[in-house]
Design a protein around this motif. Structure first.
Motif, mmCIF file in Angstrom:
data_model
loop_
_atom_site.group_PDB
_atom_site.id
_atom_site.type_symbol
_atom_site.label_atom_id
_atom_site.label_comp_id
_atom_site.label_asym_id
_atom_site.label_seq_id
_atom_site.Cartn_x
_atom_site.Cartn_y
_atom_site.Cartn_z
ATOM 1 N N ALA A 98 0.833 -1.212 0.000
ATOM 2 C CA ALA A 98 0.000 0.000 0.000
ATOM 3 C C ALA A 98 0.861 1.254 0.000
ATOM 4 O O ALA A 98 0.551 2.242 -0.687
ATOM 5 C CB ALA A 98 -0.924 -0.017 1.213
ATOM 6 N N SER A 99 1.957 1.235 0.761
ATOM 7 C CA SER A 99 2.864 2.385 0.780
ATOM 8 C C SER A 99 3.626 2.515 -0.533
ATOM 9 O O SER A 99 3.833 3.623 -1.039
ATOM 10 C CB SER A 99 3.835 2.252 1.947
ATOM 11 N N LEU A 100 4.035 1.390 -1.086
ATOM 12 C CA LEU A 100 4.815 1.409 -2.325
ATOM 13 C C LEU A 100 4.026 2.002 -3.477
ATOM 14 O O LEU A 100 4.576 2.724 -4.324
ATOM 15 C CB LEU A 100 5.263 -0.017 -2.658
ATOM 16 N N GLU A 101 2.736 1.741 -3.527
ATOM 17 C CA GLU A 101 1.916 2.215 -4.639
ATOM 18 C C GLU A 101 1.538 3.689 -4.518
ATOM 19 O O GLU A 101 0.959 4.248 -5.443
ATOM 20 C CB GLU A 101 0.658 1.363 -4.748
ATOM 21 N N THR A 102 1.852 4.318 -3.394
ATOM 22 C CA THR A 102 1.572 5.753 -3.225
ATOM 23 C C THR A 102 2.810 6.613 -3.442
ATOM 24 O O THR A 102 2.726 7.844 -3.303
ATOM 25 C CB THR A 102 1.023 6.020 -1.812
ATOM 26 N N LEU A 103 3.946 6.013 -3.792
ATOM 27 C CA LEU A 103 5.172 6.792 -4.011
ATOM 28 C C LEU A 103 5.038 7.639 -5.279
ATOM 29 O O LEU A 103 4.451 7.191 -6.272
ATOM 30 C CB LEU A 103 6.374 5.865 -4.126
ATOM 31 N N PRO A 104 5.588 8.857 -5.279
ATOM 32 C CA PRO A 104 5.493 9.720 -6.474
ATOM 33 C C PRO A 104 6.309 9.154 -7.635
ATOM 34 O O PRO A 104 7.487 8.821 -7.485
ATOM 35 C CB PRO A 104 6.071 11.060 -5.983
ATOM 36 N N GLN A 105 5.691 9.068 -8.782
ATOM 37 C CA GLN A 105 6.346 8.478 -9.946
ATOM 38 C C GLN A 105 7.284 9.452 -10.647
ATOM 39 O O GLN A 105 8.177 9.012 -11.383
ATOM 40 C CB GLN A 105 5.285 7.980 -10.935
ATOM 41 N N ASP A 106 7.102 10.750 -10.431
ATOM 42 C CA ASP A 106 7.967 11.705 -11.110
ATOM 43 C C ASP A 106 9.420 11.596 -10.638
ATOM 44 O O ASP A 106 10.354 11.889 -11.389
ATOM 45 C CB ASP A 106 7.457 13.130 -10.909
ATOM 46 N N VAL A 107 9.606 11.154 -9.393
ATOM 47 C CA VAL A 107 10.967 10.962 -8.895
ATOM 48 C C VAL A 107 11.663 9.848 -9.667
ATOM 49 O O VAL A 107 12.846 9.963 -10.031
ATOM 50 C CB VAL A 107 10.941 10.640 -7.386
ATOM 51 N N TYR A 108 10.941 8.769 -9.957
ATOM 52 C CA TYR A 108 11.522 7.666 -10.710
ATOM 53 C C TYR A 108 11.777 8.062 -12.163
ATOM 54 O O TYR A 108 12.773 7.629 -12.766
ATOM 55 C CB TYR A 108 10.603 6.451 -10.649
ATOM 56 N N GLU A 109 10.892 8.884 -12.708
ATOM 57 C CA GLU A 109 11.109 9.354 -14.082
ATOM 58 C C GLU A 109 12.364 10.206 -14.169
ATOM 59 O O GLU A 109 13.149 10.089 -15.123
ATOM 60 C CB GLU A 109 9.883 10.139 -14.543
ATOM 61 N N ALA A 110 12.574 11.045 -13.160
ATOM 62 C CA ALA A 110 13.783 11.866 -13.142
ATOM 63 C C ALA A 110 15.040 11.008 -12.990
ATOM 64 O O ALA A 110 16.077 11.269 -13.613
ATOM 65 C CB ALA A 110 13.703 12.883 -12.004
ATOM 66 N N SER A 111 14.949 9.949 -12.146
ATOM 67 C CA SER A 111 16.111 9.066 -11.971
ATOM 68 C C SER A 111 16.414 8.290 -13.247
ATOM 69 O O SER A 111 17.584 8.030 -13.571
ATOM 70 C CB SER A 111 15.862 8.105 -10.811
ATOM 71 N N ASP A 112 15.377 7.914 -14.005
ATOM 72 C CA ASP A 112 15.601 7.231 -15.278
ATOM 73 C C ASP A 112 16.307 8.148 -16.277
ATOM 74 O O ASP A 112 17.188 7.711 -17.031
ATOM 75 C CB ASP A 112 14.270 6.751 -15.865
ATOM 76 N N ILE A 113 15.917 9.411 -16.270
ATOM 77 C CA ILE A 113 16.566 10.378 -17.167
ATOM 78 C C ILE A 113 18.038 10.544 -16.801
ATOM 79 O O ILE A 113 18.910 10.672 -17.671
ATOM 80 C CB ILE A 113 15.826 11.728 -17.117
ATOM 81 N N ASP A 114 18.314 10.518 -15.485
ATOM 82 C CA ASP A 114 19.701 10.657 -15.022
ATOM 83 C C ASP A 114 20.512 9.381 -15.190
ATOM 84 O O ASP A 114 21.729 9.375 -14.909
ATOM 85 C CB ASP A 114 19.722 11.067 -13.550
ATOM 86 N N GLY A 115 19.883 8.296 -15.627
ATOM 87 C CA GLY A 115 20.604 7.059 -15.891
ATOM 88 C C GLY A 115 20.791 6.166 -14.681
ATOM 89 O O GLY A 115 21.708 5.326 -14.661
#
Length: 316
Positions: free
Chosen positions: A201-218
């Motif tokens: 339940a906690s994992l599914e509420t994490l903001p996805q934009d942070v992961y998108e930014a980390s993907d861009i940073d490699g």
């Protein structure tokens, strides 16, 4: 009239009137909110605080029964002093600490891993969630019966599997070497879904934009997990750990159904010792002293875990 009201220090302007009306409305809302919460507060006090006070008072007395009437004799801190010399209580505290630490740690790791795996599944997610939650839905008496059959020395499935690969059978519940580990295995199977559910339940509420930014940073998957997921989930991990630690410290049914505290004191836990002193030996005062001491130990552990978690959260 406007001048007189101004001289008296009261504002008769429309803004002042609106402000006064808003203040009265706010006070009225606060009053009704507190009034509606009053029954819940009274119920909470009746079901928690009063029994706890009664338990403390009971721990300061010896109670004898004669002709259906109880006779209370004040003994002060005698029962608490006796705990220091009670070898059974010491063994139960040690077993409970080992049981709680190992079982909850493994449950947290497995629950977190299952939550990560389930959140990454696109098709059949509901099916896997249902399968992972099944153990926590099984009643305790059925769990005891199932695992007692599985641990059976003569025809248990574990010894049958061990014999098929050339390993001698083990008395999983009757040998002090394996009995506590067997109880821990049952508890892990039973309560891992609890950790899985809260962490998912906690994992599914994490903001996805942070992961998108980390993907861009490699960032790699491991770096995202270590530097993003775990820090963001640290409050949920701490809450889940504290909840499970409290429940694990109160374990009773698995020990009662599988081993009865034996062999010897190998699976004697605090809840079972309290039950033994309170009901089997008819020593409610002494059992109450054990209960109060156990409550203090649990509160101390919660304070320590919360302090450590808060310190890690502030440094990260």
């Amino acid at each position: 009239m406007y001048l007189s009201s101004t001289e008296n220090g009261r504002s008769a302007s429309p803004e002042g009137l609106v402000e006064n009306v808003s203040l009265l409305s706010l006070n009225r809302d606060r009053f009704w909110r507190n009034l509606t919460l009053a029954p819940a507060i009274v119920l909470f006090l009746a079901l928690t605080v009063l029994p706890m006070v009664n338990l403390v008072v009971l721990s300061l007395h010896d109670i004898d029964w004669a002709q259906g009437l109880s006779s209370w004799t004040y003994v002060g801190l005698k029962h608490y002093a006796s705990l220091a010399a009670d070898s059974l209580f010491k063994a139960s505290i040690l077993n409970t600490l080992v049981f709680s630490t190992v079982a909850v740690s493994v449950q947290m790791v497995l629950g977190f891993a299952l939550a990560l795996l389930t959140s990454s599944i696109v098709h059949g997610r509901l099916f896997y969630r249902t399968v992972f939650l099944l153990p926590i839905l099984v009643p305790g008496i059925i769990i005891g019966a199932i695992w007692k059959l599985m641990f059976s020395f003569d025809f248990g499935v574990l010894n049958q599997m061990a014999g098929a690969i050339g390993i001698m059978p083990r008395d999983w519940l009757g040998d002090a070497t394996y009995s506590l580990a067997s109880i821990i295995v049952v508890d892990i199977w039973h309560w891992t879904p609890f950790c899985f559910l809260l962490l998912l339940a906690s994992l599914e509420t994490l903001p996805q934009d942070v992961y998108e930014a980390s993907d861009i940073d490699g960032a790699t998957s491991w770096q995202s997990l270590w530097y993003i997921t775990i820090p963001l989930m640290l409050p949920a991990i701490a809450v889940t750990f504290v909840f499970r630690l409290i429940l694990a410290f109160k374990v009773f049914d698995e020990v009662y159904l599988l081993t009865g505290g034996g062999p010897g004191t190998s699976t004697e836990v605090v809840s079972f010792t309290i039950f033994r002193r309170f009901f089997t030996e008819d020593r409610p005062g002494y059992g109450s002293a054990m209960s109060v001491t156990t409550f203090a130990l649990i509160a101390l552990m919660i304070i320590v875990v919360s302090a450590v978690t808060r310190r890690k959260g502030s440094t990260s």
